[in-house]
Motif scaffolding. Structure first.
Motif, PDB file in Angstrom:
ATOM      1  N   ALA A  16       0.959  -1.228  -0.115  1.00  0.00           N
ATOM      2  CA  ALA A  16      -0.140   0.023  -0.156  1.00  0.00           C
ATOM      3  C   ALA A  16       0.777   1.119   0.006  1.00  0.00           C
ATOM      4  N   PHE A  17       0.568   2.257  -0.988  1.00  0.00           N
ATOM      5  CA  PHE A  17       1.263   3.609  -0.694  1.00  0.00           C
ATOM      6  C   PHE A  17       0.344   4.538  -1.085  1.00  0.00           C
ATOM      7  N   THR A  18       0.814   5.901  -0.700  1.00  0.00           N
ATOM      8  CA  THR A  18      -0.381   7.146  -0.826  1.00  0.00           C
ATOM      9  C   THR A  18       0.162   7.925  -2.026  1.00  0.00           C
ATOM     10  N   ILE A  19      -0.652   8.496  -2.638  1.00  0.00           N
ATOM     11  CA  ILE A  19      -0.776   9.586  -3.603  1.00  0.00           C
ATOM     12  C   ILE A  19      -1.603  10.631  -3.241  1.00  0.00           C
ATOM     13  N   ASP A  20      -1.443  11.888  -3.980  1.00  0.00           N
ATOM     14  CA  ASP A  20      -2.638  13.069  -3.811  1.00  0.00           C
ATOM     15  C   ASP A  20      -3.773  12.457  -4.752  1.00  0.00           C
ATOM     16  N   SER A  21      -5.027  12.994  -4.106  1.00  0.00           N
ATOM     17  CA  SER A  21      -6.032  12.840  -4.951  1.00  0.00           C
ATOM     18  C   SER A  21      -6.253  13.396  -6.202  1.00  0.00           C
ATOM     19  N   GLY A  22      -7.105  13.035  -7.141  1.00  0.00           N
ATOM     20  CA  GLY A  22      -7.200  13.691  -8.394  1.00  0.00           C
ATOM     21  C   GLY A  22      -7.023  12.904  -9.487  1.00  0.00           C
ATOM     22  N   VAL A  23      -7.109  13.304 -10.711  1.00  0.00           N
ATOM     23  CA  VAL A  23      -6.845  12.467 -11.825  1.00  0.00           C
ATOM     24  C   VAL A  23      -5.480  12.055 -12.201  1.00  0.00           C
ATOM     25  N   HIS A  24      -5.180  10.893 -12.217  1.00  0.00           N
ATOM     26  CA  HIS A  24      -3.924  10.237 -12.544  1.00  0.00           C
ATOM     27  C   HIS A  24      -3.763   9.274 -13.689  1.00  0.00           C
ATOM     28  N   PHE A  25      -2.636   9.217 -14.301  1.00  0.00           N
ATOM     29  CA  PHE A  25      -2.416   8.178 -15.376  1.00  0.00           C
ATOM     30  C   PHE A  25      -1.797   7.010 -14.587  1.00  0.00           C
ATOM     31  N   ILE A  26      -2.149   5.823 -14.634  1.00  0.00           N
ATOM     32  CA  ILE A  26      -1.418   4.990 -13.985  1.00  0.00           C
ATOM     33  C   ILE A  26      -1.360   3.873 -15.107  1.00  0.00           C
ATOM     34  N   GLN A  27      -0.112   3.238 -15.161  1.00  0.00           N
ATOM     35  CA  GLN A  27       0.287   2.229 -16.418  1.00  0.00           C
ATOM     36  C   GLN A  27       1.314   1.241 -15.655  1.00  0.00           C
ATOM     37  N   PHE A  28       1.123   0.054 -16.331  1.00  0.00           N
ATOM     38  CA  PHE A  28       1.850  -1.277 -15.767  1.00  0.00           C
ATOM     39  C   PHE A  28       2.626  -1.770 -16.922  1.00  0.00           C
ATOM     40  N   THR A  29       3.890  -2.171 -16.674  1.00  0.00           N
ATOM     41  CA  THR A  29       4.714  -2.719 -17.727  1.00  0.00           C
ATOM     42  C   THR A  29       5.581  -4.087 -17.099  1.00  0.00           C
ATOM     43  N   ALA A  30       5.714  -4.744 -17.760  1.00  0.00           N
ATOM     44  CA  ALA A  30       6.477  -5.975 -17.457  1.00  0.00           C
ATOM     45  C   ALA A  30       7.098  -6.741 -18.715  1.00  0.00           C
ATOM     46  N   ASP A  31       8.414  -7.141 -18.853  1.00  0.00           N
ATOM     47  CA  ASP A  31       8.879  -7.682 -19.640  1.00  0.00           C
ATOM     48  C   ASP A  31       7.872  -9.002 -20.282  1.00  0.00           C
ATOM     49  N   GLY A  32       7.966  -9.163 -21.455  1.00  0.00           N
ATOM     50  CA  GLY A  32       6.920 -10.338 -22.100  1.00  0.00           C
ATOM     51  C   GLY A  32       5.605 -10.090 -21.997  1.00  0.00           C
ATOM     52  N   TYR A  33       5.198  -8.885 -21.419  1.00  0.00           N
ATOM     53  CA  TYR A  33       3.582  -8.643 -21.468  1.00  0.00           C
ATOM     54  C   TYR A  33       3.352  -7.519 -21.924  1.00  0.00           C
ATOM     55  N   ARG A  34       2.019  -7.280 -22.363  1.00  0.00           N
ATOM     56  CA  ARG A  34       1.539  -5.929 -22.819  1.00  0.00           C
ATOM     57  C   ARG A  34       1.465  -5.103 -21.953  1.00  0.00           C
ATOM     58  N   ASN A  35       1.459  -3.806 -22.122  1.00  0.00           N
ATOM     59  CA  ASN A  35       1.434  -2.528 -21.262  1.00  0.00           C
ATOM     60  C   ASN A  35      -0.170  -2.281 -21.156  1.00  0.00           C
ATOM     61  N   ALA A  36      -0.505  -1.979 -19.823  1.00  0.00           N
ATOM     62  CA  ALA A  36      -1.880  -1.779 -19.446  1.00  0.00           C
ATOM     63  C   ALA A  36      -1.730  -0.399 -18.645  1.00  0.00           C
ATOM     64  N   GLY A  37      -2.593   0.390 -18.910  1.00  0.00           N
ATOM     65  CA  GLY A  37      -2.889   1.637 -18.167  1.00  0.00           C
ATOM     66  C   GLY A  37      -4.190   2.524 -18.582  1.00  0.00           C
TER      67      GLY A  37
END
Length: 555
Positions: free
Chosen positions: A301-322
């Motif tokens: 668990a981690f904390t960020i500011d509220s509001g609109v954020h662009f979140i993206q996930f990457t991994a070797d051998g997998y499609r990017n998702a965001g």
């Protein structure tokens, strides 16, 4: 008052109310020119004092919303009541002075009593409004005190005050919708101070809800910038931020100040996020980016500011998702991630018409086979390739993901050429045809207009009858009309031909401009890769035969 006028007045009042309701949905943020604590002056100092608030406003001008809670709405209502109270008091003093001045005028006793009675009626109406205002103000102040007490109790009980309140969202906008437009108070208001009633009145009249002020302390090329954000009405200090850096890091300093100021602007608590990845099984290979910042906190668990954020996930051998998402403050978000593995495929590519050159696929050179075709292994992503000839002319090709087939042969319909020269060639032709078309319209318009004047004269029965009385003039008139008619037809035909030529050249220009787009491909499933061993044996036999021929020639 007529019925139509009453209807018009009603519609006018209704439309003004609707307009007022629609224009009060924004929460305006502004800034003042910053000041130097060591009294630095000059063009450089003035530029820095203006640059910092503009940069901060620019960073805060993205898609943000202000959570408007009960306490802030109460402050706005309280400010309106206080302004009304001041107005009522001034009206009361004016009416009392008018009543007292009646005794100085020479009225009869009955007339004086009548005027005093009318004036006392006005005074009583104002007193009633003033009493109602004071009552509403006391009730509102009690409500604010209760809300503050409840907030204190929630803090003692380790509860969130915001979680139990409903709120309205107002879009954050800039003062005059311009980052360079800075608020400038009058000298009297500046001397009174930012927390004075006079300064508050000027800020509210400028329709500013939040004002950012700042002080800069400079030593050589290093700066310390301290900003304060005040919410109006209420004159509440909601944030104080200090950032230190060099003048070369001004943009970075402004970004840090804006990031730290964002929670106070949105009036929301931070959010807690926990990311759980079900695929791939190795958490170390997964990278999480939030607003292009890497967070190595997978399954934590981690904390960020509220509001609109662009979140993206990457991994070797997998499609990017965001995705983009609005994270509401003071909430917990659990994000389950299942990345889709990339499927490795081998494809073959060939150029049409036996063009000689090489392929670059997704930035990497393809392997050239013995039969001239190219081989490339891809990881499931779309193919963006470039075919480069020996003369260094190139053409692009594109194969979408849904059309990728393993072990298939793709024939690219590429047309390598110098695209800039090719487009420029047809652009010049298009402009030439357009110029000739415009030039041809001049005699066409002139002859057509002249023919129209002859036609209108001939259609006028009175003028035609007068003209027919003189046979020679009538014959001359008809002869000239026929000449202009023929000239009009000729030049109109020339203009139509020029127009058709221009449309043709325009089409060719668009076609040339589209030549930079990736070429289409034709797929074939019956291709078999040549055996490298067979090619090697054939090459060895060819070399042995060549050596025998050389020895025979020598003998």
């Amino acid at each position: 008052m007529t019925r139509k006028f009453k209807l018009f007045l009603t519609l006018l009042i209704f439309s003004s109310n609707v307009f007022a309701a629609t224009t009060q949905t924004e929460w305006v943020i502004g800034a003042q020119k910053f000041s130097f604590t060591r009294n630095q002056t000059g063009s450089v100092a003035d530029g820095i004092a203006v640059m910092f608030p503009a940069r901060i406003l620019e960073k805060l001008s993205s898609n943000m919303y202000r959570n408007l809670y009960k306490d802030e709405k109460a402050e706005r209502e309280l400010y309106k009541l206080r302004q009304e109270k001041n107005s009522y008091f001034l009206q009361l003093s004016s009416e009392i002075k008018k009543r007292d001045s009646l005794f100085l005028d020479k009225y009869s006793k009955s007339e004086l009593d009548r005027k005093i009675e009318a004036q006392n009626k006005k005074i009583q109406e104002i007193k009633t409004k003033l009493d109602d205002n004071l009552k509403s103000q006391h009730e509102l102040e009690e409500t604010i005190a209760e809300e503050q007490a409840q907030s204190y109790q929630n803090v003692l009980a380790k509860k969130s005050f915001f979680s139990s309140q409903s709120f309205e969202a107002e879009k954050v906008s800039l003062y005059k919708n311009d980052i360079s437009a800075l608020f400038n108070a009058s000298n009297i208001a500046k001397e009174s101070g930012i927390q004075s009633a006079l300064f508050e009145k000027e800020v509210v009249n400028a329709k500013i809800n939040c004002l950012i002020t700042g002080k800069i302390t400079a030593y050589d090329e290093y700066l310390s910038v301290t900003i304060e954000a005040f919410v109006f009405p209420g004159r509440r200090l909601v944030s104080t931020i200090t950032e230190i850096g060099s003048i070369d890091d001004a943009d970075f300093m402004a970004s840090n100040i804006a990031s730290a100021l964002a929670p106070a602007i949105t009036n929301s608590m931070p959010v807690t996020i926990q990311i759980k990845v079900s695929e791939p099984s190795s958490y170390d290979s997964v990278k999480t980016y939030i607003d292009d910042i890497l967070y190595n906190t997978t399954d934590q668990a981690f904390t960020i500011d509220s509001g609109v954020h662009f979140i993206q996930f990457t991994a070797d051998g997998y499609r990017n998702a965001g995705t983009n998402y609005y994270f509401e403050g003071n909430k917990y978000y659990e994000i389950d991630v299942a990345l889709e593995p990339l499927e490795s495929k081998t494809i073959y590519i060939d150029a049409k018409k036996g063009l000689e050159g090489k392929f670059l696929i997704n930035g990497f050179p393809a392997t050239v086979l013995s039969d001239g075709k190219s081989k490339i292994e891809i990881n499931g992503n779309a193919v963006l390739g470039e075919f480069i000839t020996e003369e260094n002319t190139s053409a692009f090709l594109y194969i979408p993901e849904n059309k990728l087939t393993d072990e298939a042969l793709y024939t690219a319909k590429v047309k390598p050429l110098d695209h800039s020269e090719y487009i420029e060639k047809y652009r010049r032709r298009m402009y030439l045809s357009y110029s000739i078309l415009v030039t041809s319209l001049v005699p066409t318009i002139a002859t057509t207009g002249r023919l129209k004047s002859y036609t209108s004269l001939f259609e006028d029965e009175a003028k035609r009858k007068a003209l027919s009385e003189n046979e020679s003039e009538y014959n001359t008139f008809l002869k000239d009309a026929l000449i202009w008619n023929q000239a009009s037809r000729v030049f109109t035909g020339i203009s139509l031909a020029c127009g058709a030529w221009f449309i043709f050249e325009l089409y060719r220009y668009f076609h040339a401009a589209n030549s930079v787009l990736p070429a289409s491909t034709k797929i074939s499933f019956d291709y078999t890769e040549p055996d490298p061993t067979a090619v090697t044996e054939q090459t060895e036999e060819t070399e042995e035969q060549s050596q025998e021929n050389e020895s025979n020639t020598t003998e």
